[in-house]
Each structure stands twice: as C-alpha cells, then as structure tokens.
Design an enzyme around this catalytic site. Structure first.
Site, mmCIF file in Angstrom:
data_model
loop_
_atom_site.group_PDB
_atom_site.id
_atom_site.type_symbol
_atom_site.label_atom_id
_atom_site.label_comp_id
_atom_site.label_asym_id
_atom_site.label_seq_id
_atom_site.Cartn_x
_atom_site.Cartn_y
_atom_site.Cartn_z
ATOM 1 N N TYR A 239 -16.279 16.986 -15.987
ATOM 2 C CA TYR A 239 -16.583 15.557 -16.103
ATOM 3 C C TYR A 239 -17.654 15.213 -15.060
ATOM 4 O O TYR A 239 -17.573 15.644 -13.910
ATOM 5 C CB TYR A 239 -15.298 14.765 -15.860
ATOM 6 N N LYS B 55 -8.043 6.172 -19.548
ATOM 7 C CA LYS B 55 -8.344 6.683 -20.885
ATOM 8 C C LYS B 55 -7.114 6.589 -21.798
ATOM 9 O O LYS B 55 -6.666 5.500 -22.064
ATOM 10 C CB LYS B 55 -8.900 8.101 -20.760
ATOM 11 N N ARG C 21 0.849 -1.197 0.000
ATOM 12 C CA ARG C 21 0.000 0.000 0.000
ATOM 13 C C ARG C 21 0.885 1.247 0.000
ATOM 14 O O ARG C 21 0.592 2.222 -0.664
ATOM 15 C CB ARG C 21 -0.956 0.000 1.207
ATOM 16 N N ASP D 148 -7.162 18.684 -14.869
ATOM 17 C CA ASP D 148 -7.488 17.317 -15.282
ATOM 18 C C ASP D 148 -7.077 17.211 -16.750
ATOM 19 O O ASP D 148 -7.718 17.772 -17.629
ATOM 20 C CB ASP D 148 -8.994 17.065 -15.102
#
Ligand SMILES: *Cc1c(COP(=O)(O)O)cnc(C)c1O
Length: 398
Positions: free
Chosen positions: A121, A218, A68, A193
């Site tokens: 978005y 993406k 982690r 972004d």
C-alpha cells in the site's frame, strides 16, 4: 449473555460454559457489545468523555481513568476486533497509518530491518521510506508470492516480515502459512495487513501470523464515513506492550469513530458476500472485454495466486484491478467516464469506486521499486445492483 471476549487460545466451550464459541456473524454483532449494564442500551453508547470519577485516589469507579488510556466505546470495538481475528488483544487507532506507526515503533528499534511487500500500500511504503527510514529502520521490498525471495531478504537485524494479501493495487496473493514458517525459522514477527480481505474472508493469526493490521476505514467500517485503524495480536504480552505505546503515543480512535466502526462491523459478513459476488461478475466481464489487456482478481482461475487464495480465503474480495489495452490515456478516460463507479481514493465501502493508482493512491511510489503500471485502473466493487455496475463499466471503457 456469554462472554464473547476470549481470544483464539480459548477452548471451543466458552469459559462460562455457556455453549460453543459463537460463529463469525454472531461475534460481529455481539462480541464486546453486551447490553449496557446501567441502561440496558442494546448497542454500546458513545462515551464522549475524557475523564472519569475516582471514588478514592487511584480507585476509578468503573476502571476507567482517562480516555487516551481507555474509553468504553473504544474498548467495545477493540474486543470485537480481537474476537473477529481470533486474537489475544485488539487495539483501535485513529487511522490505519497510526496503527502501523505505533506497531512498528513498538516492535522495532533504530538499527532494525523489515522485509516489506514488493507492491505495498502506497501509504505503508511512504511510512517506511519517509518516516521510519530516517528514524533508523531499514527495509527491503521483496515479492511476497516468492517465498524463497522473502527468506533471502531476511537479515540478522530483521525484526519482522510485513505482508499484505491480497496486495494493493495488483491483488497479488501471499501464502500466509508459508511466510509464517519463514518468520518462525528466522525468529521474526509476521505482520499481515488484512485490510483488503477483512477478517470475514481471511484470518491470518489462525494461519500462523503474529500480528494483524487493519485500516478499519475500509471494509470493517464499510460506509466511507470514518477513518480508523486497528492492530490485533496473538500474544497478550505483546498486546500489553502495544497498549502501553498506544497510550504513550496517543493515536487513539475517538469514541464516535469507534462507534461508527462498530456499527459497520455488524454487517461485515453480509456485505462481504455481496462484494465478492459483484467483484467476480465484474472480473469475468472485464476478462472478456476486447479493450482490457489484463485483469487482476484472485478469484480468476488464471490468477497466479488463485490456488493459495482458495486455500486461505473464504471468498476473493471486492477489489479488482485491470489494465487497458490502449495505455494510460485509456485508463484515465475510463476513470473519468465512469458514473456509478465514483472517481475516488479509498475502498471497501458499500458504494463502488474507481481510481487510477499511478496518479492517485500510489502517486507517492512513483520512481520507486513500488511504482505501478500507468495503464492500471483499480475498482472497489460495491454492493449496488450488479447489472447497473456492469453497464457503467462497459460504457466507461468502450
Ligand atoms: C487504506 C489502507 C491503509 C491505511 O489506512 P488509513 O486508515 O487510510 O490510515 C493501510 N493499508 C491498506 C492496505 C490500506 O488500504
């Protein structure tokens, strides 16, 4: 092999004196990905492991303690993304939304305020409205193409301006350098972004932004086979705080997901060139089509953000949106008649996708200031043969 992991602050000569800093396409293949020191494997192995042997208490053998906190495959991706954005620190998350949530809870506290895009978005809007607003973070949507409106939306308790450019789904363009000036004047962070452009087409940190966010799902991943997110920051000290929260909140990218994303990133440059060329041809065809009322593509000279896009982007990207002259029913029909363009959400993969934002990706913005037109269709133009794509669209809208 030269050390490719330096950030933008580094001089053009690498620290090792091994020559000039490699160009983007070289970094995409090599940054953070030196051959494995033990086996010589030329790509980073998938370190599918949770914990690491310590030689003595507090002395982990290879610097790793628990996945982690850090995992070698994820670190390879993080160093590569840092190099591609020219940042001082890169961090990989389980999704774009996880990246956004961790980032916002690191740089903001309850009582703070963020200026967000007028057509953000949908998932970003939902995060602000349904998760972070109840937590105590206020927001104001502002049209980012209007720099004076953004300046006017900044309040004493504003911590950040959140920008998206091009925007989703209307392909609006924000002037990153101008917004960076607003942010600097106000003493707030500019977060961009960069999902729609990818670092190949646009590098916000070089234009004055403080933070870049990605849905690596993406273009960076590029093959519609992995969900992931990333944050790249210019300031290594902010990077440290983010790494603390990344570990404390735990929304990390798993090793296999990091590996898939790295595999996709290697071809980002060649894929983006084809995405741009195919999207330009599609936008041009739609612009001439009698059933199309309006086309949104920053590469078109008539697009309101075209000049800024020319200034800050290497190409105009693979996303095209358009409105049907015959309204919502025609938009829905076109989405369902398309064959090669697959009806589906998401974007940025090698295969072309078509969708109806009002009913699909942006359904959560219905009734809000961010609601999208009902006759709008969004395309993620893939890298298939362009004539096949044009033929499919012609039959879908005719
Ligand atoms: C998809 C997307 C996100 C969210 O990323 P996930 O990986 O789906 O969590 C954020 N911003 C933009 C612009 C996106 O397209």
């Amino acid at each position: 092999m030269p050390d490719f992991s330096e950030g933008a602050e580094e001089p053009a000569e690498s620290a090792a004196g091994a020559g000039p800093r490699p160009a983007f396409d070289t970094l995409a293949i090599h940054a953070g990905q030196a051959p494995d020191p033990t086996t010589g494997a030329v790509v980073p192995p998938i370190y599918q492991v949770s914990t690491y042997k310590q030689d003595r208490i507090g002395e982990p053998r290879g610097g790793y303690e628990y996945s982690r906190t850090a995992n070698p495959t994820r670190v390879a991706l993080e160093e590569c993304l840092m190099a591609l954005e020219g940042g001082g620190r890169g961090l990989a998350f389980a999704s774009g939304m996880a990246a956004e949530d961790t980032l916002l809870r690191t740089v903001c506290r309850p009582g703070d305020h963020v200026v967000i895009p007028g057509d953000a978005y949908g998932g970003t809007y939902r995060l602000f409205d349904k998760v972070l607003r109840p937590w105590g973070l206020a927001y104001t949507p502002a049209p980012l193409a209007d720099v004076a409106a953004v300046r006017a939306a900044v309040r004493p308790e504003t911590r950040a301006i959140w920008a998206e450019t091009p925007t989703n789904p209307l392909l609006g363009i924000a002037d990153i350098a101008a917004l960076a000036q607003v942010a600097t004047d106000a003493g707030v962070l500019l977060i961009v972004d960069n999902t729609f452009a990818s670092p190949y087409l646009q590098q916000p940190l070089a234009l004055g932004a403080d933070v870049v966010v990605h849905s690596t799902t993406k273009y960076l991943g590029g093959h519609s086979d992995v969900i992931g997110g990333a944050v790249v920051v210019a300031d290594p000290e902010l990077g440290e705080r983010l790494a603390f929260h990344q570990n404390a909140m735990g929304a990390v990218a798993g090793p296999f997901d990091a590996w898939l994303t790295l595999r996709g990133v290697k071809t980002l440059g060649v894929r983006m060139e084809r995405h741009c060329a195919n999207a330009a041809a599609v936008a041009e065809m739609l612009g001439r089509h009698p059933r199309v009322a309006e086309v949104y593509y920053p590469g078109l000279p008539g697009h309101p953000g075209h000049d800024i896009a020319v200034k800050q982007m290497r190409g105009f990207g693979g996303m095209v949106s358009f409105r049907l002259a015959d309204g919502e029913a025609a938009a829905l029909a076109a989405c369902e008649r398309a064959k090669l363009f697959t009806l589906g959400e998401s974007l940025g993969g090698v295969e072309s996708l078509i969708e109806h934002p009002g009913r699909m990706t942006h359904a959560s913005a219905a009734g809000s200031p961010l609601e999208v037109p009902a006759d709008l269709v969004r395309l993620s133009v893939g890298i298939e043969d362009v004539d096949d794509l044009l033929r499919d669209l012609e039959q879908a809208i005719s």
